[in-house]
Design a protein around this motif. Structure first.
Motif, mmCIF file in Angstrom:
data_model
loop_
_atom_site.group_PDB
_atom_site.id
_atom_site.type_symbol
_atom_site.label_atom_id
_atom_site.label_comp_id
_atom_site.label_asym_id
_atom_site.label_seq_id
_atom_site.Cartn_x
_atom_site.Cartn_y
_atom_site.Cartn_z
ATOM 1 N N PHE A 187 4.596 4.463 -7.149
ATOM 2 C CA PHE A 187 4.677 3.286 -7.801
ATOM 3 C C PHE A 187 3.625 3.198 -8.920
ATOM 4 O O PHE A 187 3.750 2.468 -9.955
ATOM 5 C CB PHE A 187 4.839 2.038 -6.952
ATOM 6 N N GLY A 188 2.493 3.943 -8.822
ATOM 7 C CA GLY A 188 1.379 3.784 -9.561
ATOM 8 C C GLY A 188 1.701 4.214 -11.080
ATOM 9 O O GLY A 188 1.429 4.181 -11.936
ATOM 10 N N GLY A 247 12.296 3.337 -10.492
ATOM 11 C CA GLY A 247 11.619 3.520 -9.055
ATOM 12 C C GLY A 247 12.110 2.665 -7.937
ATOM 13 O O GLY A 247 12.219 3.216 -6.718
ATOM 14 N N LEU A 248 12.499 1.315 -8.236
ATOM 15 C CA LEU A 248 13.064 0.521 -7.187
ATOM 16 C C LEU A 248 14.508 1.086 -6.911
ATOM 17 O O LEU A 248 14.874 0.949 -5.726
ATOM 18 C CB LEU A 248 13.204 -0.884 -7.923
ATOM 19 N N ALA A 249 15.268 1.644 -7.879
ATOM 20 C CA ALA A 249 16.633 2.028 -7.527
ATOM 21 C C ALA A 249 16.467 3.126 -6.430
ATOM 22 O O ALA A 249 17.122 3.348 -5.684
ATOM 23 C CB ALA A 249 17.399 2.306 -8.846
ATOM 24 N N LEU A 250 15.415 4.145 -6.834
ATOM 25 C CA LEU A 250 15.235 5.244 -5.988
ATOM 26 C C LEU A 250 14.739 4.925 -4.573
ATOM 27 O O LEU A 250 15.189 5.391 -3.722
ATOM 28 C CB LEU A 250 14.099 6.227 -6.591
ATOM 29 N N ALA A 266 11.703 -4.451 4.417
ATOM 30 C CA ALA A 266 10.398 -4.904 4.191
ATOM 31 C C ALA A 266 10.002 -4.106 2.794
ATOM 32 O O ALA A 266 9.378 -4.690 1.985
ATOM 33 C CB ALA A 266 9.612 -4.699 5.209
ATOM 34 N N LEU A 267 9.879 -2.938 2.862
ATOM 35 C CA LEU A 267 9.551 -1.922 1.730
ATOM 36 C C LEU A 267 10.348 -2.167 0.561
ATOM 37 O O LEU A 267 9.539 -2.462 -0.598
ATOM 38 C CB LEU A 267 9.510 -0.666 2.329
ATOM 39 N N GLN A 268 11.599 -2.521 0.694
ATOM 40 C CA GLN A 268 12.496 -2.841 -0.693
ATOM 41 C C GLN A 268 11.962 -4.096 -1.050
ATOM 42 O O GLN A 268 12.132 -4.362 -2.410
ATOM 43 C CB GLN A 268 13.912 -2.878 -0.013
ATOM 44 N N MET A 269 11.834 -5.175 -0.129
ATOM 45 C CA MET A 269 11.175 -6.428 -0.635
ATOM 46 C C MET A 269 10.102 -6.417 -1.243
ATOM 47 O O MET A 269 9.887 -7.192 -2.391
ATOM 48 C CB MET A 269 11.134 -7.428 0.562
ATOM 49 N N ILE A 323 0.801 -1.332 -0.120
ATOM 50 C CA ILE A 323 0.100 0.018 -0.027
ATOM 51 C C ILE A 323 0.825 1.179 0.027
ATOM 52 O O ILE A 323 0.529 2.253 -0.517
ATOM 53 C CB ILE A 323 -0.981 0.011 1.275
ATOM 54 N N ASN A 324 1.992 1.061 0.756
ATOM 55 C CA ASN A 324 2.769 2.247 0.792
ATOM 56 C C ASN A 324 3.549 2.598 -0.447
ATOM 57 O O ASN A 324 3.850 3.811 -0.812
ATOM 58 C CB ASN A 324 3.878 2.156 1.971
ATOM 59 N N LEU A 325 3.866 1.440 -1.260
ATOM 60 C CA LEU A 325 4.584 1.819 -2.541
ATOM 61 C C LEU A 325 3.592 2.523 -3.458
ATOM 62 O O LEU A 325 4.263 3.455 -4.210
ATOM 63 C CB LEU A 325 4.574 0.385 -3.114
#
Length: 275
Positions: free
Chosen positions: A69-70, A228-231, A241-244, A61-63
């Motif tokens: 991320f949307g 976005g994942l790199a950021l 956990a958020l990175q995973m 949800i945070n992503l």
């Protein structure tokens, strides 16, 4: 001990070896998926836990609520869509090189083959300068345009379509079929295996697009999921956990696509090689 018993033991040993190897290789992937459902305090606790004790969707949800991320997903899907449009163009080019006779055909084709030997990083600077002169830097057009033509895809289509009998195409022309009708109604169904494998590889490449969007776009609203994942890794380096969750969101669709369509990848390369 008989030869049949020895063969059976060898077969059982190979099965056990493959199963154990598969489990070992899948442990990091399963750890990533399970850790994405852990709260932060559980993700960093020692000793670590394999299964989440308090599963939560908070990270996912945070992503999408706090980390854009949307928008990254939308941009990635746009790139995937236009990559598939480029796949049709590459198929047309491969068909033209395979079945049409025109001046400079071999020279142009060998030039395309030569570009396959040049690393993509080498051509990024001149492509960037060209797009900059055209005013297409920091635009979605500038991101998707270079990916519409892929030398390897043209080569694979050409090699496959050379195996299609010329008499079949001539018969369709004698029946009054136009060139576009022949390509879309006759050639594409025949070349379905090679189109399938190229579609899968195109999806994977577009979904994982990282370096070119990072170079051509300075606006974060044009970034892809990979960027976005790199950021995310840089801005939230302590939130494992958020990175995973971000990594799982990137990887799982590719795993699903590959699991369902891997037979087409094998079939496409096998048929291209044999024919």
């Amino acid at each position: 001990m008989s030869s049949a018993t020895i063969k059976k033991l060898e077969k059982n040993f190979m099965i056990v070896l493959l199963v154990v190897g598969g489990i070992i290789i899948s442990i990091p992937f399963m750890w990533m998926i399970l850790s994405s459902f852990k709260p932060l305090n559980e993700a960093v606790q020692m000793p670590p836990t394999f299964l989440p004790q308090n599963p939560t969707f908070e990270n996912y949800i945070n992503l999408f609520t706090n980390l854009n991320f949307g928008i990254y997903l939308r941009n990635t899907l746009i790139i995937v869509f236009f990559s598939f449009i480029g796949l049709i163009f590459n198929g047309m080019a491969g068909y033209a090189f395979a079945k049409y006779q025109f001046k400079g055909r071999k020279v142009i084709f060998y030039t395309i083959l030569a570009t396959m030997m040049i690393p993509g990083q080498v051509t990024m600077i001149p492509v960037y300068l060209i797009l900059n002169q055209m005013g297409l830097t920091n635009t979605m057009t500038g991101i998707v345009l270079p990916g519409l033509a892929v030398a390897f895809s043209i080569f694979l289509f050409r090699q496959f379509m050379q195996t299609i009998p010329d008499d079949l195409i001539e018969a369709a022309r004698l029946d009054g079929a136009g060139e576009y009708y022949i390509f879309f109604k006759l050639i594409i169904p025949i070349a379905k295996p090679v189109f399938a494998v190229q579609a899968i590889l195109t999806f994977i490449a577009a979904w994982n697009s990282f370096l070119w969007p990072l170079i051509i776009a300075s606006d974060q609203r044009l970034y892809t999921l990979s960027v976005g994942l790199a950021l995310l890794e840089g801005q939230h380096s302590s939130n494992f956990a958020l990175q995973m969750a971000g990594a799982a969101f990137m990887v799982v669709p590719i795993v699903i696509i590959f699991a369902f369509f891997q037979k087409y990848i094998i079939e496409g390369f096998t048929m291209s090689g044999l024919k």
